[in-house]
Scaffold this active site. Structure first.
Site, PDB file in Angstrom:
ATOM      1  N   LYS A 117      27.349 -13.232   0.431  1.00  7.16           N
ATOM      2  CA  LYS A 117      27.942 -12.147   1.462  1.00  7.16           C
ATOM      3  C   LYS A 117      28.688 -10.920   0.783  1.00  7.16           C
ATOM      4  O   LYS A 117      29.050  -9.762   1.063  1.00  7.16           O
ATOM      5  CB  LYS A 117      28.943 -12.710   2.557  1.00  7.16           C
ATOM      6  CG  LYS A 117      28.240 -13.253   3.550  1.00  7.16           C
ATOM      7  CD  LYS A 117      29.152 -13.459   4.820  1.00  7.16           C
ATOM      8  CE  LYS A 117      28.508 -14.429   5.777  1.00  7.16           C
ATOM      9  NZ  LYS A 117      29.222 -14.686   7.007  1.00  7.16           N
ATOM     10  N   LYS A 199      16.134 -17.601   5.090  1.00  6.80           N
ATOM     11  CA  LYS A 199      16.589 -18.239   6.253  1.00  6.80           C
ATOM     12  C   LYS A 199      16.794 -16.988   7.480  1.00  6.80           C
ATOM     13  O   LYS A 199      16.970 -16.047   7.110  1.00  6.80           O
ATOM     14  CB  LYS A 199      18.095 -18.520   6.158  1.00  6.80           C
ATOM     15  CG  LYS A 199      19.090 -19.056   7.454  1.00  6.80           C
ATOM     16  CD  LYS A 199      20.456 -19.221   6.815  1.00  6.80           C
ATOM     17  CE  LYS A 199      21.406 -18.023   6.843  1.00  6.80           C
ATOM     18  NZ  LYS A 199      22.757 -18.361   7.086  1.00  6.80           N
ATOM     19  N   LYS A 202      20.958 -13.169  11.522  1.00  7.99           N
ATOM     20  CA  LYS A 202      21.449 -11.960  12.277  1.00  7.99           C
ATOM     21  C   LYS A 202      21.270 -10.532  11.361  1.00  7.99           C
ATOM     22  O   LYS A 202      21.188  -9.373  11.827  1.00  7.99           O
ATOM     23  CB  LYS A 202      22.611 -11.909  12.941  1.00  7.99           C
ATOM     24  CG  LYS A 202      22.961 -12.952  13.950  1.00  7.99           C
ATOM     25  CD  LYS A 202      24.265 -13.148  14.556  1.00  7.99           C
ATOM     26  CE  LYS A 202      24.403 -14.492  15.072  1.00  7.99           C
ATOM     27  NZ  LYS A 202      25.738 -14.971  15.506  1.00  7.99           N
TER      28      LYS A 202
HETATM   29  P1  TYM Z   1      27.220 -19.682  11.940  1.00  3.00           P
HETATM   30  O1  TYM Z   1      27.982 -18.669  12.938  1.00  3.00           O
HETATM   31  O2  TYM Z   1      26.617 -18.516  10.896  1.00  3.00           O
HETATM   32  O3  TYM Z   1      26.070 -20.294  12.739  1.00  3.00           O
HETATM   33  C1  TYM Z   1      26.349 -21.056  13.602  1.00  3.00           C
HETATM   34  C2  TYM Z   1      25.677 -22.490  13.339  1.00  3.00           C
HETATM   35  O4  TYM Z   1      24.040 -22.125  13.154  1.00  3.00           O
HETATM   36  C3  TYM Z   1      23.434 -22.666  12.073  1.00  3.00           C
HETATM   37  N1  TYM Z   1      22.480 -21.890  11.566  1.00  3.00           N
HETATM   38  C4  TYM Z   1      21.288 -22.188  11.415  1.00  3.00           C
HETATM   39  N2  TYM Z   1      20.678 -23.569  11.696  1.00  3.00           N
HETATM   40  C5  TYM Z   1      19.126 -23.301  11.307  1.00  3.00           C
HETATM   41  N3  TYM Z   1      18.562 -22.299  10.730  1.00  3.00           N
HETATM   42  C6  TYM Z   1      18.964 -21.209  10.871  1.00  3.00           C
HETATM   43  N4  TYM Z   1      18.378 -20.031  10.406  1.00  3.00           N
HETATM   44  C7  TYM Z   1      20.651 -21.107  11.118  1.00  3.00           C
HETATM   45  N5  TYM Z   1      21.433 -19.943  10.965  1.00  3.00           N
HETATM   46  C8  TYM Z   1      22.489 -20.557  11.361  1.00  3.00           C
HETATM   47  C9  TYM Z   1      24.833 -22.684  11.202  1.00  3.00           C
HETATM   48  O5  TYM Z   1      24.454 -23.704  10.291  1.00  3.00           O
HETATM   49  C10 TYM Z   1      25.959 -23.000  11.926  1.00  3.00           C
HETATM   50  O6  TYM Z   1      26.003 -24.584  12.103  1.00  3.00           O
HETATM   51  N6  TYM Z   1      31.014 -21.050   9.113  1.00  3.00           N
HETATM   52  C11 TYM Z   1      30.386 -21.369  10.318  1.00  3.00           C
HETATM   53  C12 TYM Z   1      30.915 -21.376  11.732  1.00  3.00           C
HETATM   54  C13 TYM Z   1      32.108 -22.225  11.578  1.00  3.00           C
HETATM   55  C14 TYM Z   1      32.171 -23.595  11.859  1.00  3.00           C
HETATM   56  C15 TYM Z   1      33.487 -24.312  11.663  1.00  3.00           C
HETATM   57  C16 TYM Z   1      31.144 -24.622  11.852  1.00  3.00           C
HETATM   58  C17 TYM Z   1      33.549 -22.010  11.529  1.00  3.00           C
HETATM   59  N7  TYM Z   1      34.328 -23.195  11.432  1.00  3.00           N
HETATM   60  C18 TYM Z   1      33.885 -25.653  11.760  1.00  3.00           C
HETATM   61  C19 TYM Z   1      31.404 -26.113  11.964  1.00  3.00           C
HETATM   62  C20 TYM Z   1      32.745 -26.577  11.714  1.00  3.00           C
HETATM   63  C21 TYM Z   1      29.268 -20.310  10.514  1.00  3.00           C
HETATM   64  O7  TYM Z   1      29.345 -19.199   9.860  1.00  3.00           O
HETATM   65  O8  TYM Z   1      28.086 -20.459  11.311  1.00  3.00           O
END
Ligand code: TYM
Length: 335
Positions: A117, A199, A202
């Site tokens: 990032k 991956k 967005k």
């Molecule tokens: P975020 O918002 O980027 O994504 C949310 C969830 O979607 C999963 N994900 C994917 N899984 C499979 N293939 C993909 N291409 C893909 N893109 C995204 C992510 O692994 C995630 O589970 N830091 C986290 C949010 C967060 C969080 C937490 C998660 C904040 N606090 C506490 C668990 C527990 C994030 O940015 O996810």
């Protein structure tokens, strides 16, 4: 409702940075509704995480509401789970500070998502982006979650949360539960439709690379038709066929079919037939989500009622853990 003593607790979160992708859905959110039958579940729209990259405030507000509606549309039931917006519950910021003081600069420097990032936004490598995994640890540890359902890309952050929990417990005495990741066997890493080595995300500049779960059926089908594959023209799952393997895992998740039966189904057929079938299956699968989202987003009063109650319940659980952490580190009781 939550806080049933005998059930294990789950926490997970998702950022409100636009409509969820098919990756978010398959890797994480689609599991959340099913888990609420067997676990004490807490789910959050993590708006505090979202501002680690520059956001338009009006859009963030709109995206947060939409993300909350989508969470419910994907099957999270606010009567069975606690569903809330992160910034409504002050425990996250409070716990973040306590845990930041038990996290090393070196370990944060090793986080691959920070490196990615900061390369993508070289003009805004802010301290929040760097300490983001501490806030994520705070989210999880403030609820003493046992399990964290996530996609594979969040595994490193969860490892860090585990290390922070253990370090704090060793330093100050047992408080935090050391959380386990809950990563699906199929679909933990949904790949870009245009570059299956990357991956699905967005932030991809190519609009055909990413499916959004509110995309219209014809858009979904068109994106799948254009998906990058290989020249072998045989539908089979193999490491050297990342494009087809990615489509197979998506098809497997939305239809419930295993890889063998998919290979049989498309034996002797071309990639055109296969891609169309995947597109149609995904569009069909997402239709109820789209319909439910349209219904919910039109009812702002209901959404407000749900997230307000969710925040109150989340605060009730987490403030007790924060109070214990404050006492352990040596803060004088305030009341
Ligand atoms: P975020 O918002 O980027 O994504 C949310 C969830 O979607 C999963 N994900 C994917 N899984 C499979 N293939 C993909 N291409 C893909 N893109 C995204 C992510 O692994 C995630 O589970 N830091 C986290 C949010 C967060 C969080 C937490 C998660 C904040 N606090 C506490 C668990 C527990 C994030 O940015 O996810």
């Amino acid at each position: 409702m939550s806080e049933q003593e005998n059930k294990k607790r789950i926490f997970s979160g998702i950022q409100p940075t636009g409509t969820f992708t098919l990756g978010n859905y398959i890797g994480a959110v689609s599991h959340w509704g099913k888990l609420q039958e067997d676990y004490d579940c807490i789910y959050s729209i993590v708006d505090m995480h979202a501002i680690t990259v520059r956001q338009d405030p009006a859009k963030l507000r709109q995206h947060t509401l939409e993300a909350y509606a989508l969470l419910l549309a994907c099957g999270v039931d606010p009567k069975k789970s606690i569903a809330f917006i992160q910034s409504h519950v002050k425990s996250h910021a409070e716990m973040n500070w306590i845990l930041a003081c038990s996290t090393q600069f070196g370990e944060l420097s090793r986080m691959t998502q920070f490196k990615d990032k900061s390369q993508k936004h070289p003009d805004d490598v802010n301290a929040g982006l760097f300490t983001y995994p501490v806030l994520m640890a705070a989210d999880i540890l403030a609820y003493k979650a046992d399990l964290v359902p996530i996609g594979a890309d969040q595994k490193q952050h969860l490892e860090l949360a585990r290390n922070i929990a253990q370090r704090f417990n060793n330093k100050y005495g047992e408080l935090f539960t050391v959380p386990e990741p809950y990563i699906p066997k199929v679909g933990a890493r949904v790949m870009s439709l245009q570059d299956p080595e990357k991956k699905m995300s967005k932030s991809d500049e190519n609009p055909n690379a990413c499916i959004y779960i509110l995309d219209e059926p014809d858009v979904i089908i068109r994106k799948f038709k254009r998906a990058v594959t290989d020249s072998e023209a045989i539908v089979r799952y193999a490491d050297e066929k990342p494009g087809i393997s990615n489509l197979m895992s998506i098809y497997s998740v939305v239809t419930g079919k295993d890889y063998e039966s998919i290979e049989r189904e498309f034996d002797g057929k071309g990639y055109g037939d296969f891609k169309l079938a995947v597109g149609e299956a995904v569009a069909d699968h997402l239709k109820p989500v789209r319909d439910e989202f349209a219904r919910l987003i039109a009812d702002k009063a209901y959404l407000k009622e749900c997230y307000t109650a969710g925040a109150q319940m989340a605060l009730n659980v987490s403030r007790k853990v924060v109070a214990k952490a404050y006492r352990k580190v040596g803060f004088v009781d305030s009341m």
